[in-house]
Design an enzyme around this catalytic site. Structure first.
Site, PDB file in Angstrom:
ATOM      1  N   HIS A   1     -13.275  -1.976  15.311  1.00 33.70           N
ATOM      2  CA  HIS A   1     -13.346  -0.438  14.556  1.00 33.70           C
ATOM      3  C   HIS A   1     -13.806   0.151  16.041  1.00 33.70           C
ATOM      4  O   HIS A   1     -14.530  -0.121  16.685  1.00 33.70           O
ATOM      5  CB  HIS A   1     -14.478  -0.360  13.772  1.00 33.70           C
ATOM      6  CG  HIS A   1     -14.066   1.303  12.895  1.00 33.70           C
ATOM      7  ND1 HIS A   1     -14.827   2.088  13.468  1.00 33.70           N
ATOM      8  CD2 HIS A   1     -13.698   1.457  11.585  1.00 33.70           C
ATOM      9  CE1 HIS A   1     -14.289   3.238  12.550  1.00 33.70           C
ATOM     10  NE2 HIS A   1     -13.929   2.531  11.608  1.00 33.70           N
ATOM     11  N   ARG A  55     -15.522   3.055   4.104  1.00 35.12           N
ATOM     12  CA  ARG A  55     -16.361   4.246   4.646  1.00 35.12           C
ATOM     13  C   ARG A  55     -15.536   5.369   4.900  1.00 35.12           C
ATOM     14  O   ARG A  55     -15.892   6.683   4.199  1.00 35.12           O
ATOM     15  CB  ARG A  55     -17.236   3.932   6.001  1.00 35.12           C
ATOM     16  CG  ARG A  55     -18.116   5.010   6.550  1.00 35.12           C
ATOM     17  CD  ARG A  55     -18.374   5.317   7.726  1.00 35.12           C
ATOM     18  NE  ARG A  55     -17.473   5.867   8.437  1.00 35.12           N
ATOM     19  CZ  ARG A  55     -17.288   6.149   9.522  1.00 35.12           C
ATOM     20  NH1 ARG A  55     -18.126   5.857  10.410  1.00 35.12           N
ATOM     21  NH2 ARG A  55     -16.118   6.626  10.244  1.00 35.12           N
ATOM     22  N   GLU A  98       0.879  -1.212   0.111  1.00 34.69           N
ATOM     23  CA  GLU A  98      -0.126  -0.051   0.024  1.00 34.69           C
ATOM     24  C   GLU A  98       0.914   1.229  -0.039  1.00 34.69           C
ATOM     25  O   GLU A  98       1.776   1.399   0.846  1.00 34.69           O
ATOM     26  CB  GLU A  98      -0.802  -0.020   1.173  1.00 34.69           C
ATOM     27  CG  GLU A  98      -1.943   1.310   1.373  1.00 34.69           C
ATOM     28  CD  GLU A  98      -2.831   1.212   2.465  1.00 34.69           C
ATOM     29  OE1 GLU A  98      -3.563   0.303   2.417  1.00 34.69           O
ATOM     30  OE2 GLU A  98      -2.872   2.036   3.144  1.00 34.69           O
ATOM     31  N   GLN A 149      -6.667  -4.179   9.310  1.00 30.92           N
ATOM     32  CA  GLN A 149      -5.976  -3.201   9.889  1.00 30.92           C
ATOM     33  C   GLN A 149      -4.871  -3.402  10.389  1.00 30.92           C
ATOM     34  O   GLN A 149      -4.746  -4.660  10.728  1.00 30.92           O
ATOM     35  CB  GLN A 149      -6.755  -2.241  10.841  1.00 30.92           C
ATOM     36  CG  GLN A 149      -6.251  -1.248  11.631  1.00 30.92           C
ATOM     37  CD  GLN A 149      -6.050  -0.081  10.629  1.00 30.92           C
ATOM     38  OE1 GLN A 149      -4.880  -0.187   9.865  1.00 30.92           O
ATOM     39  NE2 GLN A 149      -6.793   0.886  10.165  1.00 30.92           N
ATOM     40  N   ASP A 182     -12.372   7.794   7.189  1.00 32.09           N
ATOM     41  CA  ASP A 182     -12.280   8.718   8.510  1.00 32.09           C
ATOM     42  C   ASP A 182     -13.036  10.009   8.127  1.00 32.09           C
ATOM     43  O   ASP A 182     -13.030  10.718   6.973  1.00 32.09           O
ATOM     44  CB  ASP A 182     -10.911   8.866   8.829  1.00 32.09           C
ATOM     45  CG  ASP A 182     -10.359   7.417   9.190  1.00 32.09           C
ATOM     46  OD1 ASP A 182     -11.122   6.636   9.756  1.00 32.09           O
ATOM     47  OD2 ASP A 182      -9.208   7.196   9.052  1.00 32.09           O
TER      48      ASP A 182
END
Length: 298
Positions: free
Chosen positions: A151, A106, A16, A178, A108
């Site tokens: 989360h 979604r 990433e 994560q 932050d």
């Protein structure tokens, strides 16, 4: 099909990136990607800033990576601040630029805000974005995020798992976790996912630590706990970046080797646009695999 990378007997890796702010930064990033490509990643992803900032740059980066290195690419996409029309526009542009996959999130809240506020003409949840992609842009494969330590906005671990299941049921093909620093957290979460009927590949996300200050900030933002012994070792030389890199690389190598022994389908590395640490971790993994194959104690 994205999930086909994760066939039994394979161990695909992915990286990433994040988009640099300047053209000079992009040139520097491409030199790092050139080093990362030597490890033959299955695909490379690119994120963007909170609230959708740098979204256009993300598409530039993944298009450039694919053109220069002939590797599949994935663009991150969040629903934050976007109408459905905005999302459709991004997805159409992603297809036009040759993007292969979308990491559907979604997202932050924008910087300075603490709560997520959906666009009145937008979507509220990542599973709705997954549905949109599968309904209207089904040539794009879809990855989603999962949270071994829950989360931060989820009311409970059960609710968090139900949210993840909704994303998978909507058509997500791969889950990337994560970052985490206790493999036990990943294993217990993976077991709960399997009991919930989640059958898509669950890929651990690995974060090679570069500095104590940086990882303390990031871990707080995403709710990842730093083991006491790891923190104490990093804090032995609180201002020594090279020490932090050595400790972080050694720790991540131990994590990856143990995860390999426990049957993960692949690895996703949050490389922070730097190739060296991840390269060292993968070298350690290759040595570990060779010892296992030869029967030598690892």
């Amino acid at each position: 099909m994205l999930s086909e990378f994760y066939k039994p007997g394979e161990l695909p890796i992915s990286f990433e990136l994040y988009p640099p702010k300047t053209d000079k930064g992009v040139r520097s990033l491409m030199l790092q990607v050139e080093q990362l490509i030597k490890h033959k990643p299955a695909y490379i992803t690119c994120t963007y800033g909170a609230g959708g900032s740098t979204r256009g740059r993300t598409l530039e980066i993944v298009e450039k990576v694919k053109t220069m290195f002939q590797v599949p690419v994935a663009a991150h996409l969040t629903v934050v601040g976007s109408s459905v029309a905005d999302l459709r526009s991004f997805l159409a542009e992603a297809e036009r630029r040759g993007v292969d996959y979308i990491v559907a999130l979604r997202g932050d809240p924008p910087q300075g805000e603490t709560t997520f506020k959906p666009n009145p003409k937008g979507l509220r949840y990542a599973n709705e974005l997954v549905e949109l992609i599968n309904d209207e842009f089904n040539e794009l494969g879809v990855l989603v995020a999962g949270y071994p330590e829950v989360h931060q906005e989820a009311p409970s671990a059960e609710a968090d798992l139900e949210n993840l299941k909704r994303k998978v049921d909507a058509g997500a093909q791969v889950i990337v976790s994560q970052l985490f620093f206790r493999n036990s957290d990943f294993y217990s979460w993976r077991e709960r996912c399997e009991k919930a009927g989640i059958t898509v590949p669950i890929v651990p996300g690995i974060f090679p630590i570069n500095s104590l200050a940086q990882i303390s900030k990031i871990a707080k933002m995403c709710g990842a706990g730093i083991p006491k012994k790891l923190f104490e070792k990093l804090n032995q030389k609180p201002d020594d970046a090279e020490w932090h890199k050595r400790v972080g690389t050694a720790y991540a190598s131990q994590q990856v080797n143990d995860l390999y022994d426990n049957g993960v389908p692949g690895f996703h590395f949050y490389v922070l646009n730097q190739a060296e640490a991840t390269g060292n971790i993968l070298s350690s993994l290759n040595e570990h695999k060779a010892k296992k194959k030869s029967g030598t104690p690892a």
